[in-house]
Design an enzyme around this catalytic site. Structure first.
Site, PDB file in Angstrom:
ATOM      1  N   LEU A 155       0.793  -1.228   0.000  1.00  0.00           N
ATOM      2  CA  LEU A 155       0.000   0.000   0.000  1.00  0.00           C
ATOM      3  C   LEU A 155       0.829   1.284   0.000  1.00  0.00           C
ATOM      4  O   LEU A 155       0.289   2.380  -0.144  1.00  0.00           O
ATOM      5  CB  LEU A 155      -0.922  -0.014   1.232  1.00  0.00           C
ATOM      6  CG  LEU A 155      -2.125   0.922   1.235  1.00  0.00           C
ATOM      7  CD1 LEU A 155      -3.077   0.596   0.094  1.00  0.00           C
ATOM      8  CD2 LEU A 155      -2.857   0.833   2.579  1.00  0.00           C
ATOM      9  N   GLU A 156       2.140   1.164   0.138  1.00  0.00           N
ATOM     10  CA  GLU A 156       2.960   2.362   0.355  1.00  0.00           C
ATOM     11  C   GLU A 156       2.819   3.403  -0.745  1.00  0.00           C
ATOM     12  O   GLU A 156       2.912   4.609  -0.497  1.00  0.00           O
ATOM     13  CB  GLU A 156       4.435   1.964   0.517  1.00  0.00           C
ATOM     14  CG  GLU A 156       4.776   1.333   1.856  1.00  0.00           C
ATOM     15  CD  GLU A 156       4.366  -0.124   1.964  1.00  0.00           C
ATOM     16  OE1 GLU A 156       4.439  -0.686   3.067  1.00  0.00           O
ATOM     17  OE2 GLU A 156       3.957  -0.715   0.929  1.00  0.00           O
TER      18      GLU A 156
END
Length: 283
Positions: A155-156
């Site tokens: 998700l970064e």
């Protein structure tokens, strides 16, 4: 404060390790990072432990970084927190390129790497969410059993960042270069079923924790010397020749990105529910 990580060891030598922040979907804060690293070190020294199951209390494995918590800590650190508390804040908010004493990792990386370095096999049981740092934590285990409807994501990129908790090395090792890049570049959500097809998890089960305990007990019944040797040899065969350098580059990349104009725009645009408007990339 509630104990961030709980451990119980059964008569078969299986350690049941649980992230214990269910009201926050087991989100990662400084206390959780400390607890994970310390728990791993403690189990490594316990010869009675033959295998480990790593899971999260409540309905999620780990929803990732507790952003609000670290925002508050960063503010406190910049405001001049002193002594031991100031040093602890700095370990994750200012000094991510610095390595933990005697380690090739910073603290956040060590909270994951400790499970790969553990001599005993580790089986992660994934329910609910494994997002960002939570997914990277799961990737630190040797084996992963996920619920079919679990939700996993690198998700970064949503926040304009890169995986920096050993995830870049683990992703390529598990799913190959192209799939690792697709997941990292897009941050798209995958189900437990798709994760199994991609190689991101080992297999699925309707009750991942029960399945992980069953597998861990089977492993615990084998020759522990052979199991430890096998883990060490297989890790050696799959880790890159310059793992310390890879982990340092993760931290350098993250340090350069945090607070940069384009990273800030990614966050602001997400919360304002609009397309981001980025500057030209830096050379």
């Amino acid at each position: 404060m509630t104990e961030r990580v709980t451990v119980s060891v059964d008569g078969d030598g299986v350690a049941d390790v649980r992230l214990n922040r269910p009201d926050k979907l087991n989100a990662l804060d400084l206390a959780m990072f400390d607890a994970l690293a310390e728990t791993g070190d403690r189990l490594a020294a316990d010869a009675s432990v033959r295998a480990v199951v790593l899971s999260g209390e409540g309905r999620s494995f780990c929803a990732g970084l507790d952003v609000a918590n670290f925002t508050a800590m960063a503010g406190a650190g910049l405001a001049g927190a002193e002594g031991a508390e100031g040093a602890r804040i700095g370990r994750l908010t200012r000094d991510i390129v610095d390595r933990e004493p005697g380690r090739v990792t910073n603290l956040a990386q060590q909270a994951v790497q400790v499970w790969r370095e553990l001599p005993q096999p580790v089986v992660a049981a994934i329910t609910g969410h494994a997002l960002g740092g939570g997914l990277q934590l799961a990737l630190g285990a040797d084996l992963r059993i996920a619920a079919p409807d679990a939700r996993l994501s690198v998700l970064e990129i949503r926040w304009g960042l890169v995986p920096d908790m050993t995830g870049t090395a683990a992703l390529v090792r598990l799913v190959g270069d192209d799939v690792a890049k697709e997941l990292t570049f897009t941050g798209r959500m995958v189900s437990g079923e798709e994760a199994a097809r991609l190689g991101l998890v080992t297999r699925t089960a309707e009750d991942p924790h029960a399945a992980a305990l069953e597998l861990a007990r089977e492993i615990a019944g084998r020759n522990p010397d052979a199991i430890r040797s096998a883990k060490r040899l297989l890790n050696r065969a799959t880790d890159g020749p310059d793992l310390p350098g890879q982990l340092l580059e993760e931290s350098r990349a993250m340090s350069a990105l945090i607070g940069s104009p384009n990273q800030t725009e990614a966050v602001v645009a997400y919360f304002e529910k609009r397309p981001p408007v980025f500057d030209e990339p830096r050379p």
